[in-house]
Every structure is written in structure tokens, then in C-alpha cells.
Design an enzyme around this catalytic site. Structure first.
Site, PDB file in Angstrom:
ATOM      1  CG  PHE A   1      -0.259   0.081   2.534  1.00 58.60           C
ATOM      2  CD1 PHE A   1      -0.033   1.303   3.141  1.00 58.60           C
ATOM      3  CD2 PHE A   1       0.169  -1.067   3.172  1.00 58.60           C
ATOM      4  CE1 PHE A   1       0.610   1.375   4.365  1.00 58.60           C
ATOM      5  CE2 PHE A   1       0.795  -1.014   4.395  1.00 58.60           C
ATOM      6  CZ  PHE A   1       1.024   0.217   4.997  1.00 58.60           C
ATOM      7  CB  CYS A   2       1.776   3.825  -1.703  1.00 55.52           C
ATOM      8  SG  CYS A   2       0.810   3.718  -3.224  1.00 55.52           S
ATOM      9  CB  THR A   3      -0.051   8.383  -0.188  1.00 59.86           C
ATOM     10  OG1 THR A   3       1.052   8.360   0.709  1.00 59.86           O
ATOM     11  CG2 THR A   3      -0.998   9.497   0.209  1.00 59.86           C
TER      12      THR A   3
END
Length: 190
Positions: free
Chosen positions: A107-109
Site C-alpha cells: 500500500f501507499c498514499t
């Protein structure tokens, strides 16, 4: 110019909105390794399947936070690990150490970095890669705090600094000295 056009055409969820252009400019500035450019800008036919909370609760799944360490410190998913790389060029070295048969949920922003990392891993022969559709921002927008797997706030690259569930502006501010997010508690420390 060609590379800038490629970045501006990256499809992202609406949660990026106005931050999209400054994020694209940041990508151009930061990623200057040929290998990283290749996997960021080439069109991959397949990226990791989108994963659900059930997958990241599984004890055998590696939950990988693909953001920078200072973003990870502001908030992250429970049981996630951060590769502790300050520059995206270092990412492939970290990723090459991972087990190709283990489930990896990234996951990331906003979903862009982890989607590209997922595609890179699949290109390198990883079998079970997943990423969070729309990233943390989409998760915080749609999942209530009660029962959430998220802890803390999410750093964002604009003047809001951090966001909470419901995309409510968070409590962090930007340190004028180090240019990193700091909490109210950090401000009180000596």
C-alpha cells in the site's frame, strides 16, 4: 517532455485530485535510475490483484508499506513493515531480498507507487502480489475508524500535512527546520 506526458497520463483515483500534478512533478525529480524509470513508466499488462482487509490480517502475508520512513512514522497499517529506504532507487535492492512465493500486500498514499511496485515484482517472478486500490486515502475515505486496521494519520504532500479517517485534516504540522511532519507531542519535547 515525453516522460512528463507519461506521468501526467497515469490513471489515479479521484482522491489525488489537485495533488496529482505536484505528485507527478515529484516523481520526475526523485526517480532518476533507469531500472526504476522502466518499471514506473512502462505499461504493464498485469498488476497485483487488489486486496482486502482479510488478506492483510493473515499472519503469513507480508504487509509492505511502500512509502518513505517519515510517512510510515505518521501512520500505517497494523503489522506492516517499511523497507526503510529514503530513495526509490534503493527499493529494487530491498524487493529482491523477498520470498517470491510469499503473499505480499502493498500500500501507499494514493495507490500509484504500490501498483508500480506490484507490477515490478510480478515482472521479477513474484507469484502473489496485491495492492490497495486507491491507496490509503481511499481506505481512510471509505472505512470507519471503529474496526479499522489503520493506526495513526496519513501524511499527504500538500498543506494539510496529514489526514485521518473520513479524510479529515490531521494534527501534524511541518517542521520549518527539517521539513518533516511533526506531532503536537514532538513540538512539546526538548
Amino acid at each position: 517532455m515525453k516522460m512528463k506526458n507519461l506521468i501526467s497520463n497515469i490513471q489515479s483515483d479521484e482522491v489525488w485530485d489537485s495533488a496529482k500534478h505536484s505528485y507527478a512533478d515529484m516523481l520526475l525529480e526523485k526517480y532518476d535510475s533507469e531500472e526504476v524509470r522502466d518499471f514506473l513508466f512502462n505499461e504493464f499488462k498485469k498488476t497485483g490483484d487488489y486486496y482486502y482487509c482479510k488478506l492483510i490480517k493473515d499472519k503469513d502475508t507480508l504487509v509492505l508499506d511502500s512509502r518513505k520512513p517519515f510517512e510510515y512514522e505518521v501512520g500505517t497499517f497494523k503489522k506492516s513493515v517499511n523497507p526503510d529506504v529514503d530513495n526509490f532507487r534503493e527499493f529494487p535492492k530491498y524487493l529482491n531480498k523477498l520470498n517470491k512465493n510469499k503473499s505480499i500486500a502493498m500500500f501507499c498514499t494514493g495507490g500509484i507507487r504500490c501498483e508500480k511496485v506490484s507490477a515490478f515484482l510480478e515482472k521479477k517472478g513474484f507469484k502473489n502480489t496485491y495492492h490497495l486500490k486507491g491507496g490509503i486515502l481511499n481506505y481512510l475515505k471509505n472505512v470507519k475508524k471503529k474496526g479499522s486496521l489503520w493506526k495513526g494519520e496519513c501524511f499527504v504532500f500538500d498543506n494539510r500535512i496529514s489526514l485521518k479517517h473520513g479524510l479529515v485534516t490531521g494534527t501534524y504540522s511541518m517542521c520549518s527546520g527539517c521539513r518533516k511532519p511533526i506531532s503536537f507531542k514532538d513540538k512539546k519535547s526538548k
